[in-house]
Each structure stands twice: as structure tokens, then as C-alpha cells.
Scaffold this motif. Structure first.
Motif, mmCIF file in Angstrom:
data_model
loop_
_atom_site.group_PDB
_atom_site.id
_atom_site.type_symbol
_atom_site.label_atom_id
_atom_site.label_comp_id
_atom_site.label_asym_id
_atom_site.label_seq_id
_atom_site.Cartn_x
_atom_site.Cartn_y
_atom_site.Cartn_z
ATOM 1 N N GLU A 87 -5.217 1.425 -2.349
ATOM 2 C CA GLU A 87 -4.514 0.236 -1.876
ATOM 3 C C GLU A 87 -3.035 0.205 -2.240
ATOM 4 O O GLU A 87 -2.367 -0.815 -2.055
ATOM 5 N N ASP A 88 -2.495 1.324 -2.710
ATOM 6 C CA ASP A 88 -1.089 1.348 -3.108
ATOM 7 C C ASP A 88 -0.208 1.775 -1.936
ATOM 8 O O ASP A 88 0.473 2.799 -1.968
ATOM 9 N N TYR A 89 -0.221 0.969 -0.880
ATOM 10 C CA TYR A 89 0.523 1.324 0.324
ATOM 11 C C TYR A 89 1.763 0.470 0.552
ATOM 12 O O TYR A 89 2.620 0.840 1.339
ATOM 13 N N ILE A 90 1.891 -0.655 -0.122
ATOM 14 C CA ILE A 90 3.094 -1.467 0.049
ATOM 15 C C ILE A 90 4.234 -0.947 -0.823
ATOM 16 O O ILE A 90 5.359 -0.760 -0.353
ATOM 17 N N PHE A 91 3.936 -0.668 -2.080
ATOM 18 C CA PHE A 91 4.964 -0.180 -2.996
ATOM 19 C C PHE A 91 4.804 1.307 -3.314
ATOM 20 O O PHE A 91 5.618 1.874 -4.032
ATOM 21 N N GLY A 92 3.776 1.950 -2.764
ATOM 22 C CA GLY A 92 3.493 3.343 -3.093
ATOM 23 C C GLY A 92 4.184 4.370 -2.235
ATOM 24 O O GLY A 92 4.006 5.568 -2.432
ATOM 25 N N ALA A 93 4.958 3.940 -1.249
ATOM 26 C CA ALA A 93 5.819 4.820 -0.441
ATOM 27 C C ALA A 93 5.067 5.728 0.519
ATOM 28 O O ALA A 93 5.645 6.669 1.058
ATOM 29 N N LEU A 148 1.564 5.626 3.566
ATOM 30 C CA LEU A 148 0.449 4.855 4.097
ATOM 31 C C LEU A 148 -0.153 5.525 5.322
ATOM 32 O O LEU A 148 0.488 6.304 6.022
ATOM 33 N N MET A 149 -1.399 5.170 5.546
ATOM 34 C CA MET A 149 -2.132 5.522 6.756
ATOM 35 C C MET A 149 -2.730 4.234 7.299
ATOM 36 O O MET A 149 -3.505 3.567 6.614
#
Length: 225
Positions: free
Chosen positions: A195-201, A203-204
Motif C-alpha cells: 500500500e505504499d503507492y502515494i509516498f512510495g514513488a 505504483l500499479m
């Protein structure tokens, strides 16, 4: 690229949003506001697709999300060239100009149309990323690179794309669009399936039906980079 429009638009947006929730903070691309709220924070990209804008390519957007603690609860992406406003809120559906939208029902990867983007400065992972691009070029119906991650995401939400993936992204690029995809029935994860797609740089995003093969491809061709 940063234009006069990026900065002045963001300042105007911040000023107006502050009147809606005076206790809220901001996470903004151009840093016109930097204070954080304890409960609510607006995540703002005043012009997603600045390169397109500066080159007179008619595809760019405004992206605004509202985060409560660590969860997005509302999102809006406006694409002015087609006058299309995509939006969603917690507990509701997703909409395009007052019409409810849903992700695609495509189940075959070979028939999927995907969107992606390329980093502006983080080229250390580019070889693996191009391997992934090559795999999708050979195993889907095609890929598009529009130049606005927010637009790529909402186009996935309304079924124009079956999926979107990218790395090197920022929260203001994706916070609103990912939420709208989810409210439209899609799935968004990082490349590890987390779930680290907003701040994790990274995404899929997908229509959910194709998320597993898309994620497996990302992990195979890009996961160890």
C-alpha cells in the motif's frame, strides 16, 4: 519545468482550500504552503503535465486530494482541455462530470491498453523499467504515454485504460487519481503489491481483473532493480 501558471495556480488553490478547512495543512508541489495539519491535509498539484502545457500539447490537469490522517477521503482531477472533471469521496462512487464511472471489465492482458510515464531524473532503474515496457509492448494491445499521471489514473478509472504504472512519482501526482481508481472499482498497489503507492514513488493501478498479471510482470522485470 515550472511555469508561472504552476505557482500562481497553486497559491490560488491553497488560498481557497484553506477557507474550507481552516485547520487543514498542505502537501504541495510548488511549496506555496508547507504547514501540515494534525488531521487533514490537502495534496495539491496545480498543473500535472507542465511539459505538455509549455509545449502547447492539450493534455494536463489539476489534481487535488484530501487526506484524513493517513488515508485519502476525497479526490478531484480536472482536465481543462476536454472540460472533464473526475471526482470521488469516501463511501461514494467515482464520477466524471456527474456521471458515475467504472473501471474496464477487460480480462485478457493481450487486449489491455496500458499507460505509463518515464522519470525526469531518476534514471538508475531505467533499464529494468524498459524491460518491463518491452514486455507489455509485446503482450498487450498497446501502451500510451500521455504526460500526466493524474490523467492516466482517471482514464483507468473510467475504463479508457486497463492499467497504469510508473515510478519516480510524487504524492501530488497520484493521491487524487489513485483514490478515484479505487472508488471506481479498481486496485492500486506499489510494485510489491503493498500500500505504499502515494509516498512510495511507484505504483500499479488496474481494473482489478488484470492486477495479478500486471503486478507479476512488474515484479519479474523491474522488481529486483
Amino acid at each position: 519545468f515550472v511555469s508561472y501558471v504552476d505557482k500562481t495556480a497553486e497559491a490560488s488553490i491553497v488560498k481557497r482550500l484553506a477557507t474550507i478547512l481552516p485547520e487543514s495543512g498542505f502537501i504541495t508541489e510548488e511549496q506555496t504552503a508547507t504547514h501540515r495539519g494534525d488531521r487533514f491535509n490537502w495534496i495539491v498539484d496545480p498543473l500535472d503535465g507542465t511539459t505538455n502545457f509549455l509545449h502547447h500539447i492539450p493534455l494536463f490537469s489539476v489534481s487535488i486530494a484530501l487526506m484524513e490522517y493517513d488515508k485519502v477521503v476525497a479526490g478531484v482531477v480536472y482536465e481543462p482541455n476536454l472540460d472533464e472533471c473526475f471526482y470521488a469521496w469516501k463511501g461514494g462512487s467515482a464520477y466524471l462530470n456527474e456521471k458515475e464511472i467504472h473501471v474496464s471489465d477487460q480480462q485478457e492482458l493481450k487486449n489491455a491498453l496500458l499507460a505509463t510515464g518515464f522519470p525526469y531524473n531518476d534514471f538508475g532503474k531505467l533499464k529494468g523499467y524498459m524491460d518491463l515496457f518491452t514486455y507489455f509492448a509485446r503482450n498487450t494491445s498497446g501502451l500510451r504515454r500521455l504526460g500526466s499521471a493524474a490523467v492516466d489514473l482517471v482514464y483507468t478509472a473510467c475504463g479508457r485504460f486497463e492499467g497504469f504504472y510508473e515510478y519516480g512519482l510524487h504524492a501530488w501526482d497520484v493521491a487524487a487519481g489513485t483514490f478515484i481508481v479505487q472508488q471506481a472499482g479498481g486496485i492500486v498497489t506499489d510494485f510489491k503489491g503493498g500500500e505504499d503507492y502515494i509516498f512510495g514513488a511507484e505504483l500499479m493501478a488496474s481494473n482489478s481483473l488484470l492486477h495479478k498479471p500486471l503486478l507479476e510482470a512488474a515484479q519479474t522485470h523491474f522488481g529486483n532493480v
